[in-house]
Design an enzyme around this catalytic site. Structure first.
Site: not given
Ligand code: 6PG
Length: 483
Positions: A188-189, A192, A185, A104, A12, A263, A290, A460, A10, A130-132
């Protein structure tokens, strides 16, 4: 009274997804190792409409409160915490019950766990969410993969809980077998990461060279969010530029330290691109950006060294800029670069799907990304149409519609990248995207020389452009004999 489903973890995302599920009419049991989180969630449920959320402080009563066959979603940190949670909960679960990991997670961990729990007759899904925080509460994009039988158990819930996009339905689909949900997923990231880096570079050139104020930046991104760039990330970027610092003068974004956290899913995406030999330069550039941002202390020192060596200041030119033209050029360059990022991500999914026999449908992925998720964008509708027109499309860039748009935008793209190079503004994402476009669209690349070099020093061998076969030449002997 037994609840319909359970959720363990539980923090976020977990709290918000539990409330979303309850709000859609599915009584839910919740559990968390730190019991205060349980009470907090139940309190929130009461406040947000007396939602049917039932809290439990111990795993046994939590599991026993759920109707059979039981379905439990875990939203805990990827890795060992997932294994620990499975161990704790499965002690009370019975054959036919199902565990869903909504974190993830690395896709191979999901495949390992699916096999392990199957020995106890349990079903397993790895589901990208996904969507925070906002997405979890009001409608995420969901990417479940693994046991189809388990998916059937909770399909009714997922269809209601997912983001709803008029005209294209809930942002959820059964992705495929094994770890396919986690893999999708992860990609997707990766997209992102690429998207966020490209937006940051657009901001950098508009601010550093165009000298736009935060107020102007807010207006520009707000305007862009009404057209082809309409998307969650453009929308939040416009919002960010209008938020003032509550601890001092000016705008908060200018006080944020330029050192990116991460992450790990973006890194996994780049590792997989290398494993699969799929070019993903925009995503790779965003990851390197990054890493370089993380070298903050080194960069502060380096700035001093280069200043002492005569390179004064960040920006190397102060040429007169036509602001209006620059804004339009950057908008076009950003759009073209973003298409490259999505194209690379889709190619990665397809390569893995072929390797694993997952049978993934790229058009369907574009559909469920149209809402709820971080990369949701209006052009995902057209990406879906492109793959629906031709499921075997070798690359999004050569879909006739997108190809035309890339050609229409490439002059502006080149102007922006050239201006950035002349001004000393690093645009790793946009330049990587342009190089990707320029490499992919050209019939002939300088790889012939690389082949000749490889054969020269390593024998080669090489192929010829004019007839079949594999060849080796004694380049050294011939070259030296001609001396
Ligand atoms: C999502 C996001 C989420 C991800 C954060 C942080 O789809 O809601 O992708 O899953 O954990 O964006 O990601 P980083 O810390 O790797 O930037």
């Amino acid at each position: 009274m037994a609840t319909r489903i359970g959720l363990a973890g539980l923090a976020v995302m977990g709290q918000n997804l539990a409330l979303n599920i309850a709000e859609k009419g599915f009584p839910i049991s919740v559990y968390n190792r730190t019991t205060s989180k349980v009470d907090e969630t139940v309190q929130r449920a009461k406040k947000e409409g007396n939602l049917p959320v039932y809290g439990f402080h111990d795993p046994e009563s939590f599991v026993n409160s759920i109707q059979k066959p039981r379905v439990i979603i875990m939203l805990v940190k990827a890795g060992a915490p997932v294994d620990q949670t499975i161990k704790t909960l499965s002690a009370y679960m019975e054959e036919g019950d199902c565990i869903i990991d909504g974190g993830n997670e690395w896709y191979e961990n999901t495949e390992r766990r699916e096999k392990a729990v199957a020995e106890r007759g349990l079903l397993y899904l790895g589901m990208g969410v996904s969507g925070g925080e906002e997405g979890a509460r009001n409608g995420p994009s969901l990417m479940p993969g693994g046991s189809y039988k388990a998916y059937e158990y909770i399909k009714d819930i997922l269809l209601k809980v997912a983001a709803q996009v008029p005209g294209s339905g809930p942002c959820v689909t059964y992705i495929g077998k094994g770890g396919s949900g986690n893999f999708v997923k992860m990609v997707h990231n990766g997209i992102e990461y690429g998207d966020m880096q490209l937006i940051a570079e657009a901001y950098d050139v508009l601010k550093s060279v165009g000298k736009l104020s935060n107020r102007e930046l807010h207006a520009v991104f707000s305007e862009w969010n009404k057209g082809e760039l309409l998307s969650f990330l453009i929308e939040i970027t416009a919002d960010i530029f209008k938020i003032e610092d509550d601890k001092g003068d000016g705008y908060l974004v200018d006080k944020v330290l330029d050192k990116t956290g991460m992450k790990g899913t973006g890194k996994w995406t780049v590792q997989q691109a290398a494993e699969l030999s799929v070019p993903a330069p925009t995503i790779e550039a965003s990851l390197d950006a990054r890493f370089i941002s993380g070298l903050k202390e080194e960069r502060v020192q380096a700035a001093k060294v280069f200043k002492e060596s005569g390179l004064c200041g960040d920006i190397l030119t102060d040429q007169e800029i036509d602001k209006k033209q620059l804004i339009e050029d950057v908008r076009r360059a950003l759009y073209a670069s973003k298409i490259c990022s999505y194209a690379q991500g889709m190619n990665l999914v397809r390569a893995k799907s072929m390797e694993k026999g997952w049978g993934l449908k790229l058009g369907e992925l574009a559909r469920i990304w149209k809402g709820g998720c971080i990369i949701r964008a209006i052009f995902l509708d057209r990406i879906k149409q492109a793959y629906d027109r031709n499921p075997d499309l070798p690359n999004l860039l050569v879909d006739p519609e997108f190809a035309k748009e890339m050609v229409e935008r490439q002059s502006a793209w080149r102007r922006v990248v050239s201006l950035a190079v002349d001004s000393g503004i690093s645009m790793p994402g946009m330049t990587a995207s342009l190089a990707y476009f320029d490499s992919y669209r050209r019939e002939r690349l300088p790889a012939n020389l690389v082949q000749a070099q490889r054969d020269y020093f390593g024998a080669h061998t090489y192929e010829r452009a004019d007839f079949d076969g594999s060849f080796h030449t004694e380049w050294f002997k011939i070259a030296k004999s001609k001396l």
